[in-house]
Design an enzyme around this catalytic site. Structure first.
Site, PDB file in Angstrom:
ATOM      1  N   ASP B  94     113.581  52.383 142.620  1.00  0.00           N
ATOM      2  CA  ASP B  94     112.339  51.636 142.655  1.00  0.00           C
ATOM      3  C   ASP B  94     111.371  52.384 143.567  1.00  0.00           C
ATOM      4  O   ASP B  94     111.713  53.417 144.149  1.00  0.00           O
ATOM      5  CB  ASP B  94     112.579  50.196 143.105  1.00  0.00           C
ATOM      6  N   ASP B 268     117.935  44.672 136.310  1.00  0.00           N
ATOM      7  CA  ASP B 268     118.660  44.943 137.550  1.00  0.00           C
ATOM      8  C   ASP B 268     118.549  43.719 138.433  1.00  0.00           C
ATOM      9  O   ASP B 268     117.572  42.960 138.332  1.00  0.00           O
ATOM     10  CB  ASP B 268     118.050  46.116 138.319  1.00  0.00           C
ATOM     11  N   CYS B 306     138.751  37.104 131.574  1.00  0.00           N
ATOM     12  CA  CYS B 306     138.329  38.385 132.139  1.00  0.00           C
ATOM     13  C   CYS B 306     139.520  39.320 132.320  1.00  0.00           C
ATOM     14  O   CYS B 306     140.604  38.889 132.693  1.00  0.00           O
ATOM     15  CB  CYS B 306     137.664  38.122 133.487  1.00  0.00           C
ATOM     16  N   CYS B 308     139.211  42.197 134.312  1.00  0.00           N
ATOM     17  CA  CYS B 308     138.867  43.111 135.404  1.00  0.00           C
ATOM     18  C   CYS B 308     140.059  43.255 136.343  1.00  0.00           C
ATOM     19  O   CYS B 308     141.019  42.494 136.271  1.00  0.00           O
ATOM     20  CB  CYS B 308     137.637  42.619 136.167  1.00  0.00           C
ATOM     21  N   CYS B 311     140.836  39.950 138.201  1.00  0.00           N
ATOM     22  CA  CYS B 311     141.447  38.884 137.397  1.00  0.00           C
ATOM     23  C   CYS B 311     142.839  39.261 136.906  1.00  0.00           C
ATOM     24  O   CYS B 311     143.686  38.395 136.714  1.00  0.00           O
ATOM     25  CB  CYS B 311     140.527  38.499 136.248  1.00  0.00           C
ATOM     26  N   HIS B 337     134.640  41.900 140.260  1.00  0.00           N
ATOM     27  CA  HIS B 337     134.636  40.929 139.159  1.00  0.00           C
ATOM     28  C   HIS B 337     133.221  40.644 138.652  1.00  0.00           C
ATOM     29  O   HIS B 337     132.973  40.658 137.439  1.00  0.00           O
ATOM     30  CB  HIS B 337     135.291  39.611 139.579  1.00  0.00           C
TER      31      HIS B 337
END
Lengths: 372, 372
Positions: B94, B268, B306, B308, B311, B337
């Protein structure tokens, strides 16, 4: 047969250093070994897969902390500590004794055990040999430690003698209390302060119980290094050669070398992880304090001889930036490096013993490291 | 040709949602995409290899923060931001505008730029279009953002009009200042508050400069959601179809769905990483506040849908324990996660657009998620 056994692989010919293997229900451990500390069921700032990847074979966790939070019954319901924290290699738990004794005014010692107030919420609790083993049985660690009293330094002979004798009585109660002898091995802890005859007395009393392993407690409690090394010298001789020997609470490279040289097999300490969070790295050239201005534009790795994730991918300038910005990644990367450094150091010590050049390896390391 | 180009792959037939690809010097990005935020050259509590592993294609970093610490010249000397932080995929930076405007009393706006005092040490600085681009050129990010003024909500018409017109003048200066057009693409930012004609004016002025991409700024600044969606609806229509469209600073699932439905390609937000550190998870069944007593003995995963790392390996009971113990691993696992959740959500949105069932997918998700 005990759940944990010791196998001797090779003895160094010029020192008491020995290369061995400790068999546990969660895999074998090549010794001498450094055990990272995971106080509250986590090696701080590390994912367990990272800790495995760097070659850690066993970690230590703390009964006192887990008893208070989340509570050992929750860990038991979770299926034990291995499952709860996602660590499938060996775990050693301490007894909580050292932590409750450290509480000072918050605790009261009796023959029954130690009454104390929680450092978290002030609530009142009692830790005794039976309670400590009950908690450790709930945690399901492979090696469980006796509930002992670690005398301070300095302490007079009478105090130390009383304390070691109570430690022996407590050890018998611990042995009696252990419900899972077939998969959780109780280690006894030698006390006796800096008094040779008391160390001998303690050793004889605890060895008499024929436990699967023994620890040397009550060292690195504030005494000068030369006194510690002298005491360690005879302590090891009082312990049986066919059982693992564990020196509690030391983790700086010089302690590790001096311990291994005197025949110690196992070590643990919060030092590498704690100083990492404070921005200090252990390297082959000595300690690096990452916040120092000297590193502001230093685009080289922390340690030119290290191949850890941190040294392969980051510069001192970046690590300094992270530390100064209070970024969590700073703790993560420095912890990764420090643990890798000690684990790699122990692996190199094992190799040196195998090649019968331990003392040469120690000399080379000391020359490069500088001040400890 | 610009360093960054947009390729349209498929349009949804029942909404403005579109499936595309943004080509950058550090790889192609499948869109719509969510960009994790790495404010100070680190996605907080994450190793970059974790961020890559979960499928992040581009991350955002902050000019304001890196300008102040470690200083953009240090990043330049390190070989640029990609190398400094060990991230070899695309980076968007940015302009620092939003941060300096947020400083309130600590900043003063003139036509030249914004004079401000550092939030770190109170030192005095000036950020202008030229300075912002100079910093971003030093960082070497693939997409650099124009130095704009983001009007607050509510703001009166006169203020917003002046502000958007200055934003256009500043954009021209940014374009002029960009020394690395061949590998760093400048995106313009549309302003205009909640006024349709001003949004149109802003769009016409910035599109006139034929930049490689355009952002919609000044939304999610406190206005009600229905107003935001209404404004977003026409904003997207004012932007060219052959350039990527980026809606700045939104990251909750409903914003992402509503944005994609209206034709936005890039998003974002610090939301997933920030709430993770505060102990909140985004899951397919809505938000989970991990410290809640309900999770004390809950040995199931955070999110049953999930896959991930968190998880797959940990229970809510363990995560609650970590959070209550202030363990760094709590931030690490919940951040992992939450980012995985949003990245996976975007991947599912892309698939739904490819299969021309975006609105159905949205409806299914909303039904399960409950309250946002």
């Amino acid at each position: 047969m005990a759940a944990v056994t010791y196998e001797l692989i090779k003895k160094d010919s010029k020192s008491k250093a020995r290369r061995g293997r400790v068999h546990t229900p969660h895999g074998s451990i090549e010794t001498p070994v450094f055990m990272p500390v995971g106080t509250a069921a986590t090696v701080k700032a590390m994912r367990p897969d990272e800790v495995k990847e760097m070659g850690a074979q066993i970690i230590l966790s703390n009964t006192y902390h887990l008893y208070l939070r989340p509570g050992h019954e929750i860990v038991r319901e979770a299926g034990g500590l291995h499952k709860f924290m996602n660590w499938d290699r060996a775990i050693l738990t301490d007894s909580g004794g050292f932590q409750v004794f450290s509480l000072g005014d918050l605790r009261k010692i009796t023959e029954e055990g130690v009454e104390f107030r929680s450092h978290i919420d002030g609530s009142k609790h009692m830790l005794s040999p039976e309670k400590s083993i009950e908690v450790q049985n709930a945690l399901g660690s492979d090696i469980i430690m006796a509930f002992d009293e670690c005398a301070p330094y300095p302490a007079d002979r009478g105090y130390v003698k009383n304390s070691l004798e109570r430690t022996t009585r407590w050890l018998k109660r611990c042995k009696e209390a252990n419900k899972n002898e077939d998969f959780q091995s109780l280690f006894g802890i030698m006390q006796g302060g800096m008094y040779q005859d008391l160390r001998y007395q303690s050793a004889m009393e605890i060895v008499d119980l024929d436990l699967p392993g023994y620890a040397i407690g009550g060292l690195s409690v504030g005494e000068p290094k030369d006194i510690m090394y002298e005491v360690l010298d005879y302590c090891v001789d009082y312990l049986p050669a066919d059982k693992p020997r564990y020196l509690m609470g030391v983790g700086s490279p010089d302690y590790l070398f001096e311990g291994v040289e005197r025949g110690v097999d196992m070590f643990d300490c919060v030092l590498p992880t704690r100083i990492a969070r404070n921005g200090t790295a252990m390297t082959s050239r000595g300690r690096v304090v990452i916040k120092n201005a000297a590193h502001e534009r230093d685009f080289t790795a922390l340690d030119p001889e290290c191949d850890c994730y941190t040294c392969r991918n980051y510069s001192k300038a970046y690590l300094r930036h992270l530390f100064k910005s209070n970024e969590i990644l700073s703790s993560m990367l420095l912890t990764n490096h420090n643990l890798h450094f000690l684990i790699n150091l122990m692996s190199n010590m094992r190799k040196a013993i195998e090649e019968d050049r331990f003392l040469e390896f120690k000399r080379e390391f000391y020359n490069k490291y500088g001040k400890f």
